[in-house]
Design an enzyme around this catalytic site. Sequence first.
Site, PDB file in Angstrom:
ATOM      1  N   MET A   7       0.874  -0.951   0.040  1.00 47.41           N
ATOM      2  CA  MET A   7       0.054   0.113  -0.152  1.00 47.41           C
ATOM      3  C   MET A   7       0.946   1.232   0.008  1.00 47.41           C
ATOM      4  SD  MET A   7      -3.099  -1.175   2.459  1.00 47.41           S
ATOM      5  CE  MET A   7      -4.048   0.149   2.151  1.00 47.41           C
ATOM      6  N   SER A   8       0.788   1.751  -1.012  1.00 47.38           N
ATOM      7  CA  SER A   8       1.773   2.871  -1.305  1.00 47.38           C
ATOM      8  C   SER A   8       1.019   4.391  -0.521  1.00 47.38           C
ATOM      9  CB  SER A   8       2.075   3.286  -2.870  1.00 47.38           C
ATOM     10  OG  SER A   8       0.641   3.594  -3.586  1.00 47.38           O
ATOM     11  N   GLY A   9      -0.294   4.292  -0.326  1.00 48.23           N
ATOM     12  CA  GLY A   9      -0.925   5.496  -0.123  1.00 48.23           C
ATOM     13  C   GLY A   9      -1.596   6.246  -1.097  1.00 48.23           C
ATOM     14  N   GLY A  10      -1.897   5.663  -2.298  1.00 46.07           N
ATOM     15  CA  GLY A  10      -2.549   5.940  -3.457  1.00 46.07           C
ATOM     16  C   GLY A  10      -3.916   5.057  -3.565  1.00 46.07           C
ATOM     17  N   ASP A  12      -4.881   3.448  -6.249  1.00 42.87           N
ATOM     18  CA  ASP A  12      -4.998   2.072  -6.871  1.00 42.87           C
ATOM     19  C   ASP A  12      -4.809   0.850  -5.633  1.00 42.87           C
ATOM     20  OD1 ASP A  12      -5.684   2.778  -9.320  1.00 42.87           O
ATOM     21  OD2 ASP A  12      -3.491   3.578  -9.603  1.00 42.87           O
ATOM     22  N   CYS A  96      12.783   0.010  -8.889  1.00 39.53           N
ATOM     23  CA  CYS A  96      12.258  -0.196  -7.652  1.00 39.53           C
ATOM     24  C   CYS A  96      11.362  -1.653  -7.790  1.00 39.53           C
ATOM     25  CB  CYS A  96      11.688   1.009  -7.225  1.00 39.53           C
ATOM     26  SG  CYS A  96      10.749   1.013  -5.540  1.00 39.53           S
ATOM     27  N   CYS A 194      10.342   9.469  -6.304  1.00 36.49           N
ATOM     28  CA  CYS A 194       9.970   9.886  -4.984  1.00 36.49           C
ATOM     29  C   CYS A 194      11.167  10.569  -4.216  1.00 36.49           C
ATOM     30  CB  CYS A 194       9.465   8.827  -4.232  1.00 36.49           C
ATOM     31  SG  CYS A 194      10.929   7.611  -4.120  1.00 36.49           S
TER      32      CYS A 194
END
Length: 358
Positions: A7-10, A12, A96, A194
């Site tokens: 979970m990247s905080g986006g 999707d 990444c 990032c």
Amino acid sequence: MKVLVAMSGGVDSSVAAALLRDAGHEVVGVTMKLWGGESDTGCCSVADVDDARRVAQQLGLDHVVFNFGDDFAAHVVEPYLEAHVAGQTPNPCVECNRHLKFARLAERAEQLGFDALATGHHARVAPPADGRGWRLGRGVDRAKDQSYVLHMLGQRDLARTLLPVGQLRKAEVRARAAALGLRTAGKADSQDVCFITSQHGRRAFVGTRRPLHPGTVVDTGGRRLGEVPAVELVTVGQRKGLGGPGGEPARYVVDVDVPARRVTVGWHDDLLVEEQDALAWRWVDGVIEDAVLAAGTAGPVLVQVSAHGRPRPATLVLADSGVVTVRWHDRERRVAPGQSVVAYDRTDELVLGGGLAA
């Protein structure tokens, strides 16, 4: 099934977690702490980590944070810097994925007893069928398709990977997030690297960690046209910031020679090539690889050379050295060294493999 969701905080990855929860899986959310320096873009900021944690709470999921900062520095940031020193144009998001999300994180998930790793990428994974292994396909929403940046995934990777939102269009993803009341429903997509801040930019980031040198701009005949402040930051295909004489049409960078501190520019036709070599090529499916090795060529295929670029028809030719040569059916622009070169099947739906432009 026990699934670890990155979970990247986006929006999707938020919806990916929700879909898997609703499908009855045992879901745990994880956010990778990758970059400890300044960050105001991408998916590494403090706000992004907080968004991921809060969405997990909204969904009733456990959420953990894994610190992979050392791995990120070694496999993404340092190669990014060294690529610039060599006059290449790196893609840190691809690296990444290669070294962190689908290697380090996948290994940790396996160690902890998870059956699968899920992400919010817009791409699809299909199981073995018709004598073929696991397949990587484009996402339903072609405008948001991210299969290009996942081209390095092999059979073992795909067998343990879930990509739930690849079956949805972006508008559907946002609608589902809104229906669930998720705080990320209207959050803009991250577009930038990032660890490069919008305030200071790439030149400041690289320049504080590696020496940068001015370079001379010459035309294809060797005539001096101007200077650039940092030859290491110039990209093949670039048109702006080349210090050419006023009144002349902008030219394209056709070559960057860092040791000589020289940038060669030309017209659009000077960029066009019949072939493009790719290094470190990796095939998605061993069955395809065996067939190509036996024949020495593969084609016709479609080849994409940027995240949302238009695929172009080509034939792949294998050299004894392991280099894959893309022979364009019509001349195409040279690809900046270090960028990904990704081949799709003739339907333009399935990834065959990919490598890095030489």
